[in-house]
Design a protein around this motif. Structure first.
Motif, PDB file in Angstrom:
ATOM      1  N   GLN A 179       0.801  -1.243   0.000  1.00 49.09           N
ATOM      2  CA  GLN A 179       0.000   0.000   0.000  1.00 49.09           C
ATOM      3  C   GLN A 179       0.833   1.293   0.000  1.00 49.09           C
ATOM      4  N   PRO A 180       1.943   1.389   0.781  1.00 42.75           N
ATOM      5  CA  PRO A 180       2.680   2.666   0.748  1.00 42.75           C
ATOM      6  C   PRO A 180       3.487   2.882  -0.536  1.00 42.75           C
ATOM      7  N   LEU A 181       3.456   1.905  -1.444  1.00 45.67           N
ATOM      8  CA  LEU A 181       4.329   2.002  -2.632  1.00 45.67           C
ATOM      9  C   LEU A 181       3.560   2.393  -3.899  1.00 45.67           C
ATOM     10  N   THR A 182       2.417   3.059  -3.755  1.00 46.88           N
ATOM     11  CA  THR A 182       1.580   3.345  -4.933  1.00 46.88           C
ATOM     12  C   THR A 182       2.358   4.127  -6.013  1.00 46.88           C
ATOM     13  N   HIS A 183       3.301   4.989  -5.589  1.00 45.33           N
ATOM     14  CA  HIS A 183       4.081   5.749  -6.586  1.00 45.33           C
ATOM     15  C   HIS A 183       4.956   4.838  -7.448  1.00 45.33           C
ATOM     16  N   TYR A 184       5.196   3.624  -6.946  1.00 46.77           N
ATOM     17  CA  TYR A 184       6.101   2.702  -7.660  1.00 46.77           C
ATOM     18  C   TYR A 184       5.338   1.600  -8.398  1.00 46.77           C
ATOM     19  N   ALA A 185       4.009   1.767  -8.544  1.00 46.39           N
ATOM     20  CA  ALA A 185       3.211   0.740  -9.225  1.00 46.39           C
ATOM     21  C   ALA A 185       3.796   0.451 -10.611  1.00 46.39           C
ATOM     22  N   GLY A 186       4.017  -0.827 -10.903  1.00 44.77           N
ATOM     23  CA  GLY A 186       4.525  -1.236 -12.208  1.00 44.77           C
ATOM     24  C   GLY A 186       6.009  -0.962 -12.422  1.00 44.77           C
ATOM     25  N   GLN A 231      -2.343 -12.023   0.363  1.00 54.13           N
ATOM     26  CA  GLN A 231      -2.467 -10.581   0.102  1.00 54.13           C
ATOM     27  C   GLN A 231      -1.265 -10.068  -0.709  1.00 54.13           C
ATOM     28  N   ILE A 232      -0.086 -10.526  -0.321  1.00 62.55           N
ATOM     29  CA  ILE A 232       1.126 -10.069  -1.024  1.00 62.55           C
ATOM     30  C   ILE A 232       1.077 -10.518  -2.496  1.00 62.55           C
ATOM     31  N   ILE A 233       0.700 -11.784  -2.717  1.00 62.16           N
ATOM     32  CA  ILE A 233       0.691 -12.302  -4.097  1.00 62.16           C
ATOM     33  C   ILE A 233      -0.404 -11.623  -4.927  1.00 62.16           C
ATOM     34  N   SER A 234      -1.595 -11.438  -4.350  1.00 62.27           N
ATOM     35  CA  SER A 234      -2.686 -10.902  -5.168  1.00 62.27           C
ATOM     36  C   SER A 234      -2.432  -9.450  -5.588  1.00 62.27           C
ATOM     37  N   ASP A 235      -1.693  -8.691  -4.788  1.00 58.92           N
ATOM     38  CA  ASP A 235      -1.412  -7.295  -5.165  1.00 58.92           C
ATOM     39  C   ASP A 235      -0.118  -7.148  -5.974  1.00 58.92           C
TER      40      ASP A 235
END
Ligand SMILES: C[S@@+](CC[C@H](N)C(=O)[O-])C[C@H]1O[C@@H](n2cnc3c(N)ncnc32)[C@H](O)[C@@H]1O
Length: 288
Positions: A179-186, A231-235
């Motif tokens: 969750q805190p890493l949204t800026h790093y998505a992808g 949770q870790i795998i699904s996100d």
């Protein structure tokens, strides 16, 4: 600095050796608090009449040992520190004592990416920061993102980072897994996690030295031990680059189920990796 005669020190060690099996814990205490390593101790034996410097007075050292034996308090919490790989990490009981088997995660990661690769890695559930700090120090081109749900754990990890190597490149975030890493998505090449994976029935049978001192949130993985791993795998697909890797530590019997989950979420090249005791301790996969 204090002093002790080697004779007094050896008599004390001998007494303990006669009654207890955890002699390695005693050596660790004498090293971490007294400042005399096990190898130095063996050298002293040759010259057993001399006085040696001790970083703490002998009475206090004995009291610390009693703290360990009377309350079953892990020696690492008594000392407030522990060694992991080549480094000394500060610890409080807000963080798990980093385990020796987890050291292998660093080797697994460095077989996938080379030190000169310019990659972004995430250490999810960083605790004392041991994994993230070791990876960033040993691979100076790697940029690390380390998360933990516990703000106190993040404080310890940041402190360790500053003390061991403020040069290496890690940002710390408090929050729920990715969750805190949204800026790093992808954008993440490699994610590593040693999440809480102990199933309910196993957790309830753990010894007092673990149950009474180590944080439940670092160990307890729900009814089947897999709730955090799911949770870790699904996100993961939102955050990993295509071709990026996920490395998970798990309980001895979870790897098959974890591989099925990884497959379900688009991971390939799935592999179980044994620890040095021959247990399928790590599960890895590549995202597409
Ligand atoms: C088994 S410990 C691992 C600590 C450290 N990485 C190590 O290997 O020694 C699991 C860590 O996950 C953290 N944690 C638990 N639930 C979490 C969540 N929902 N999001 C992020 N971190 C979490 C705990 O606070 C703990 O520090």
């Amino acid at each position: 600095m204090y002093e002790i005669s080697t004779k007094d020190l050896f008599l004390w060690i001998k007494d303990i050796k006669n009654t207890r099996k955890d002699i390695e814990d005693l050596y660790l205490l004498i090293d971490l608090l007294g400042g005399i390593s096990k190898s130095d101790l063996f050298l002293l034996r040759i010259n057993s009449e001399e006085k040696v410097p001790l970083k703490i007075d002998f009475q206090s050292l004995k009291q610390k040992w009693n703290d360990h034996t009377i309350h079953c308090k892990p020696i690492q919490y008594v000392c407030g520190s522990s060694y992991w790989r080549n480094f000394k990490f500060e610890l409080t009981n807000d963080v798990l004592i980093p385990r020796v088997e987890t050291e292998q995660i660093v080797e697994i990661a460095t077989k996938i990416y080379a030190p000169e690769d310019k990659i972004i890695f995430a250490d999810l559930g960083t605790g004392s920061g041991s994994i993230a700090i070791s990876l960033a120090i040993e691979n100076s081109n790697w940029k690390g993102l380390a998360t933990d749900i516990d703000m106190n754990a993040i404080h310890i990890a940041k402190k360790n980072h500053k003390k061991i190597s403020s040069e290496s490149n890690i940002n710390f975030f408090c929050g729920d897994w990715w969750q805190p890493l949204t800026h790093y998505a992808g954008m993440i090449n490699l994610a590593i996690s040693n999440p809480p994976y102990i199933p309910k029935n196993v957790y309830e049978g753990l010894p007092p030295s673990v149950i009474d001192f180590e944080p439940k949130k670092a160990l307890y993985g729900g009814e089947d031990g897999l709730s955090h791993i799911k949770q870790i795998i699904s996100d993961a697909p939102k955050f990993l680059l295509e071709g990026g890797w996920l490395i998970l530590e798990n309980h001895f019997d979870q790897s098959k189920k974890i591989k099925n989950l990884l497959r379900e979420y688009g991971f390939v090249s799935l592999k179980t990796i044994n620890d040095s005791f021959g247990i399928g301790r790590f599960t890895i996969g590549r995202y597409k």
